[in-house]
Design a protein around this motif. Sequence first.
Motif, PDB file in Angstrom:
ATOM      1  N   HIS A  19      -4.826  -2.438 -47.624  1.00  0.00           N
ATOM      2  CA  HIS A  19      -4.945  -1.882 -48.973  1.00  0.00           C
ATOM      3  C   HIS A  19      -6.231  -1.047 -49.096  1.00  0.00           C
ATOM      4  CE1 HIS A  19      -3.964  -1.419 -53.105  1.00  0.00           C
ATOM      5  NE2 HIS A  19      -5.006  -2.087 -53.556  1.00  0.00           N
TER       6      HIS A  19
ATOM      7  N   CYS B  51      -7.066   1.438 -51.984  1.00  0.00           N
ATOM      8  CA  CYS B  51      -8.282   1.056 -52.714  1.00  0.00           C
ATOM      9  C   CYS B  51      -9.498   1.495 -51.900  1.00  0.00           C
ATOM     10  CB  CYS B  51      -8.294  -0.451 -52.972  1.00  0.00           C
ATOM     11  SG  CYS B  51      -9.534  -0.939 -54.193  1.00  0.00           S
TER      12      CYS B  51
ATOM     13  N   CYS C 298      -6.152   4.548 -57.850  1.00  0.00           N
ATOM     14  CA  CYS C 298      -5.509   3.653 -58.819  1.00  0.00           C
ATOM     15  C   CYS C 298      -4.187   4.230 -59.327  1.00  0.00           C
ATOM     16  CB  CYS C 298      -6.442   3.375 -59.991  1.00  0.00           C
ATOM     17  SG  CYS C 298      -8.005   2.646 -59.478  1.00  0.00           S
TER      18      CYS C 298
ATOM     19  N   CYS D  54      -1.519   2.849 -57.151  1.00  0.00           N
ATOM     20  CA  CYS D  54      -1.694   1.455 -56.702  1.00  0.00           C
ATOM     21  C   CYS D  54      -0.655   0.524 -57.330  1.00  0.00           C
ATOM     22  CB  CYS D  54      -3.101   0.982 -57.059  1.00  0.00           C
ATOM     23  SG  CYS D  54      -3.409  -0.713 -56.517  1.00  0.00           S
TER      24      CYS D  54
ATOM     25  N   CYS E 160      -5.290  -5.941 -61.786  1.00  0.00           N
ATOM     26  CA  CYS E 160      -6.624  -5.636 -61.258  1.00  0.00           C
ATOM     27  C   CYS E 160      -7.716  -5.659 -62.336  1.00  0.00           C
ATOM     28  CB  CYS E 160      -6.566  -4.260 -60.597  1.00  0.00           C
ATOM     29  SG  CYS E 160      -8.148  -3.737 -59.945  1.00  0.00           S
TER      30      CYS E 160
ATOM     31  N   TYR F 164     -10.620  -4.328 -62.191  1.00  0.00           N
ATOM     32  CA  TYR F 164     -11.281  -3.016 -62.272  1.00  0.00           C
ATOM     33  C   TYR F 164     -10.630  -2.168 -63.372  1.00  0.00           C
ATOM     34  CZ  TYR F 164     -12.666   1.675 -60.536  1.00  0.00           C
ATOM     35  OH  TYR F 164     -13.141   2.954 -60.404  1.00  0.00           O
TER      36      TYR F 164
END
Length: 241
Positions: free
Chosen positions: A207, A212, A219, A222, A228, A230
């Motif tokens: 990943h 990432c 993102c 993703c 996530c 973040y």
Amino acid sequence: MPNVNRILETLEKTYGPQQAAGPTDPYEMIVYLNCGYPASDARCAKGFDALKREVGLSPREILAAPQARLTKLLRLGGIVPEQRAERLQEIARKVKGEYGGDLKAALKKWMQEEKQQTGRGVRAAKKILREFPVIGEPSAEKILLFSKLAPVAAVPSAFVEVPARLWFGKAGKSYAADYGAARDILSAGLAGTIEARQRAYLLLKKHGQQTCKRSQPKCEICPLTGQCAYIQLQAADRNIV
Ligand code: SF4
């Protein structure tokens, strides 16, 4: 807190099952890590394959090879080949002199201790491994996990920002703190088996390589945006602004 196993299931659906690269014997893993610089699977593999083919991997063969020959072969694995040639002979000398040519046997003895007292054998084995060139705590843990000596919850050292973003939203105060926090999350959330922990290591690494990314996570493509931290932190920051 995002669920470790759900995250891994999503990653496996995205990337498929992962296979480890490189050798799985502790001594050979140390040699492999010294065969490329800056270290990457591709560079280490190039240097390691040339060494194996042209010289051999045993401590005896590496010690018998002229440094100039080792340097020439290691140039295939990247920069500072002279220093890495010296390091290979240092590794070979140490394994031959201090461990009778069989590092794995010495580490296995400590794993017997681990059965008597949890943590003691793994600590001692990591200490032995960290005495070799370029082996820090992350590499020592990777070696124990992929040589199947101990089910340590190792985190891929070049991709520590992946678990840091997923579980905490951003990197913390230091690399060591992020590494330790990620290891604790994996250790608590995963089955205590070699297979479960190798799978987690390889999927997080993939990943980090694919999506990432360290400097700029992708993102927008993703599969983990819903889980996530973040993303949640970014949304919270936007609301405050
Ligand atoms: S959403 Fe972004 S930060 Fe979170 S894991 Fe995916 S790429 Fe990384």
